[in-house]
Scaffold this motif. Structure first.
Motif, PDB file in Angstrom:
ATOM      1  N   GLN A   6      45.969 -11.848 -39.865  1.00 22.08           N
ATOM      2  CA  GLN A   6      45.853 -11.282 -41.210  1.00 22.08           C
ATOM      3  C   GLN A   6      45.281  -9.871 -41.211  1.00 22.08           C
ATOM      4  O   GLN A   6      45.567  -9.076 -42.107  1.00 22.08           O
ATOM      5  CB  GLN A   6      45.015 -12.198 -42.106  1.00 22.08           C
ATOM      6  N   LEU A   7      44.461  -9.532 -40.208  1.00 23.91           N
ATOM      7  CA  LEU A   7      43.907  -8.179 -40.169  1.00 23.91           C
ATOM      8  C   LEU A   7      45.017  -7.159 -39.937  1.00 23.91           C
ATOM      9  O   LEU A   7      45.037  -6.082 -40.545  1.00 23.91           O
ATOM     10  CB  LEU A   7      42.839  -8.065 -39.081  1.00 23.91           C
ATOM     11  N   ALA A   8      45.962  -7.486 -39.063  1.00 23.17           N
ATOM     12  CA  ALA A   8      47.118  -6.613 -38.855  1.00 23.17           C
ATOM     13  C   ALA A   8      47.972  -6.547 -40.115  1.00 23.17           C
ATOM     14  O   ALA A   8      48.482  -5.481 -40.473  1.00 23.17           O
ATOM     15  CB  ALA A   8      47.944  -7.109 -37.674  1.00 23.17           C
ATOM     16  N   HIS A  65      42.314  -7.860 -32.831  1.00 20.27           N
ATOM     17  CA  HIS A  65      41.352  -8.723 -32.141  1.00 20.27           C
ATOM     18  C   HIS A  65      40.880  -7.995 -30.890  1.00 20.27           C
ATOM     19  O   HIS A  65      41.435  -6.949 -30.517  1.00 20.27           O
ATOM     20  CB  HIS A  65      41.964 -10.083 -31.788  1.00 20.27           C
ATOM     21  N   GLU A  66      39.842  -8.546 -30.241  1.00 22.83           N
ATOM     22  CA  GLU A  66      39.234  -7.864 -29.093  1.00 22.83           C
ATOM     23  C   GLU A  66      39.612  -8.487 -27.748  1.00 22.83           C
ATOM     24  O   GLU A  66      38.932  -8.261 -26.756  1.00 22.83           O
ATOM     25  CB  GLU A  66      37.704  -7.879 -29.211  1.00 22.83           C
ATOM     26  N   LEU A 264      28.922  -7.490 -32.808  1.00 22.94           N
ATOM     27  CA  LEU A 264      29.723  -6.311 -33.106  1.00 22.94           C
ATOM     28  C   LEU A 264      31.201  -6.700 -33.141  1.00 22.94           C
ATOM     29  O   LEU A 264      31.641  -7.551 -32.372  1.00 22.94           O
ATOM     30  CB  LEU A 264      29.551  -5.221 -32.036  1.00 22.94           C
ATOM     31  N   ALA A 265      31.962  -6.058 -34.023  1.00 25.52           N
ATOM     32  CA  ALA A 265      33.422  -6.209 -34.044  1.00 25.52           C
ATOM     33  C   ALA A 265      34.032  -4.837 -34.243  1.00 25.52           C
ATOM     34  O   ALA A 265      33.640  -4.109 -35.163  1.00 25.52           O
ATOM     35  CB  ALA A 265      33.853  -7.162 -35.159  1.00 25.52           C
ATOM     36  N   MET A 266      34.982  -4.467 -33.377  1.00 28.55           N
ATOM     37  CA  MET A 266      35.606  -3.139 -33.447  1.00 28.55           C
ATOM     38  C   MET A 266      37.029  -3.261 -33.954  1.00 28.55           C
ATOM     39  O   MET A 266      38.008  -3.097 -33.208  1.00 28.55           O
ATOM     40  CB  MET A 266      35.544  -2.467 -32.073  1.00 28.55           C
ATOM     41  N   ARG A 267      37.142  -3.561 -35.221  1.00 30.18           N
ATOM     42  CA  ARG A 267      38.419  -3.763 -35.919  1.00 30.18           C
ATOM     43  C   ARG A 267      38.042  -4.016 -37.376  1.00 30.18           C
ATOM     44  O   ARG A 267      36.867  -4.222 -37.695  1.00 30.18           O
ATOM     45  CB  ARG A 267      39.136  -4.984 -35.347  1.00 30.18           C
ATOM     46  N   PRO A 268      38.998  -4.017 -38.289  1.00 33.66           N
ATOM     47  CA  PRO A 268      38.669  -4.497 -39.631  1.00 33.66           C
ATOM     48  C   PRO A 268      38.042  -5.884 -39.557  1.00 33.66           C
ATOM     49  O   PRO A 268      38.353  -6.678 -38.669  1.00 33.66           O
ATOM     50  CB  PRO A 268      40.025  -4.512 -40.334  1.00 33.66           C
ATOM     51  N   GLN A 283      38.505  -0.622 -45.959  1.00 33.76           N
ATOM     52  CA  GLN A 283      38.287  -0.587 -44.507  1.00 33.76           C
ATOM     53  C   GLN A 283      39.604  -0.449 -43.756  1.00 33.76           C
ATOM     54  O   GLN A 283      39.671   0.203 -42.700  1.00 33.76           O
ATOM     55  CB  GLN A 283      37.556  -1.847 -44.045  1.00 33.76           C
ATOM     56  N   PHE A 284      40.668  -1.046 -44.277  1.00 30.99           N
ATOM     57  CA  PHE A 284      41.967  -1.002 -43.608  1.00 30.99           C
ATOM     58  C   PHE A 284      42.551   0.406 -43.653  1.00 30.99           C
ATOM     59  O   PHE A 284      43.076   0.906 -42.654  1.00 30.99           O
ATOM     60  CB  PHE A 284      42.924  -2.010 -44.252  1.00 30.99           C
ATOM     61  N   ALA A 285      42.461   1.050 -44.817  1.00 31.32           N
ATOM     62  CA  ALA A 285      42.970   2.418 -44.952  1.00 31.32           C
ATOM     63  C   ALA A 285      42.174   3.371 -44.072  1.00 31.32           C
ATOM     64  O   ALA A 285      42.742   4.264 -43.430  1.00 31.32           O
ATOM     65  CB  ALA A 285      42.919   2.855 -46.409  1.00 31.32           C
TER      66      ALA A 285
END
Length: 378
Positions: A6-8, A65-66, A264-268, A283-285
């Motif tokens: 869903q983040l993509a 995802h990481e 920590l998360a390095m993505r939306p 955050q996505f934009a």
């Protein structure tokens, strides 16, 4: 973008107004983002040849995802493909042991921690933090250093016997003190390759069974000085680690007025979903802008309060028939569904509400999420 969740899906949506051509590496054609992206490659991100074939012709690679192996990312960089965030930064979100060591090195407050080798070592770690001679120092938190999310790969253990389970996976285990926090917070920031950075308001993140349930923006009753400290700390982490794109810093607020870094998360990130409807630039934009090295957008909120509630699957499979009730009851409600099959406990969407009165905004979001799940029927 590597990863079809869903983040993509929501990052792709944010790129549409800018005319950005989006290519996706997805596990299956049914993944959330694969349903809506026009250019989809189905393949295994763990296979270097697949990753290299996918990356050809791309201006930049980013992730939802990481989990892409660090060595693969270095290979893409060697091929001349910009990877954002890069492997030197992303490893701090992939490996909790590396993350804890780096944050400690740069002076960021964290729970007491160390890598442990077996249950006996866990007992020794617990004893090191015992308050007095009458305490054994338990409970402690054990985490596999790689692969955990949404409460998976995390154990709260109260004895050596309970400590055996995490070691069965055969990967390193990180022990941490169990922090007596009053609530969980999140600081979301975005940083571009040329060093521009923005910070969203610090939010309160409420968890149920290890899964994010509700996010309130901004965090209620958070002292302005502590909020500013958390934002500055997140910006410093992004700079020190060389993050490009969105960084979520999950925090514990302690009873004595401190904040400690949890993850920590390095993505939306789920704690930033409220920005879709509650901030001037989501955050996505801003993640899209950052990885393309475009000027970042304004992160300020549009309303005094915004609440995001996750919609989890339950025993009510036909959520879409609930739209009639939810939309008629609350014309200001924003529903975001991910196109997933409904399974109990699975994140299948979220709702956002906003307004001037926190109690009203919170009730509206929780009612809609509950009705879509089927736990509320009126």
């Amino acid at each position: 973008m590597v990863g079809g969740g869903q983040l993509a899906r929501m990052t792709h949506e944010a790129g549409i107004p800018l005319g950005i051509r989006f290519k996706l590496l997805s596990d299956t054609p049914q993944d959330s983002a694969a349903q809506v992206v026009g250019d989809v490659v189905v393949g295994d991100y763990r296979d270097l040849d697949t990753l290299r074939d996918f990356a050809r012709g791309c201006d930049v690679i980013t992730f939802d995802h990481e989990h892409v192996p660090t060595a693969h990312l270095r290979a893409l960089e060697a091929d001349g493909i910009p990877v954002r965030p890069g492997p030197d930064a992303l490893v701090h979100a992939q490996d909790k042991g590396v993350m804890r060591a780096k944050l400690t090195e740069i002076g960021v407050p964290c729970p007491r921690h160390r890598i442990v080798t077996d249950p006996a070592d866990v007992v020794a770690f617990a004893a090191e933090g015992a308050a007095d001679a009458s305490s054994d120092g338990f409970p402690v938190v054990l985490k596999t250093v790689r692969g955990g999310y949404d409460g998976k790969g995390v154990w709260v253990v109260r004895s050596a016997e309970e400590a055996a389970e995490p070691f069965r996976a055969g990967v390193p285990v990180l022990a941490e003190e169990k922090v007596g926090f009053v609530r969980e917070l999140a600081a979301n920031v975005v940083r571009s390759p040329h060093g521009q950075a923005v910070a969203y308001p610090v939010v309160e993140s409420q968890q149920v069974d290890g899964v994010c349930d509700t996010v309130i923006a901004p965090a209620p009753r958070l002292a302005p000085g502590l909020a500013l400290h958390a934002e500055e700390m997140a910006l410093r982490i992004a700079k020190e680690l060389g993050v490009v794109g969105h960084l979520a810093v999950e925090l514990f607020e302690t009873a004595d007025g401190r904040v400690l870094v949890n993850e920590l998360a390095m993505r939306p990130h789920n704690s930033g979903h409220w920005t879709q409807d509650g901030a001037i630039t989501s955050q996505f934009a801003n993640h899209v802008r950052a990885v393309l090295d475009l000027p970042l957008g304004d992160p300020r909120p549009r309303a005094p309060w915004t609440v995001m509630c996750n919609v989890l699957g339950g025993d009510y499979p036909d959520m879409y028939s609930a739209y009639l009730h939810c939309m008629a009851r609350d014309p200001g409600l924003k529903i975001h569904m991910y196109g997933k099959d409904v399974k109990p406990g699975r994140k299948v969407g979220h709702v956002n509400t906003y307004g001037d009165d926190l109690a009203d905004v919170l009730e509206r979001a929780r009612h809609a999420a509950g009705y879509l799940k089927g736990t509320i029927t009126e």
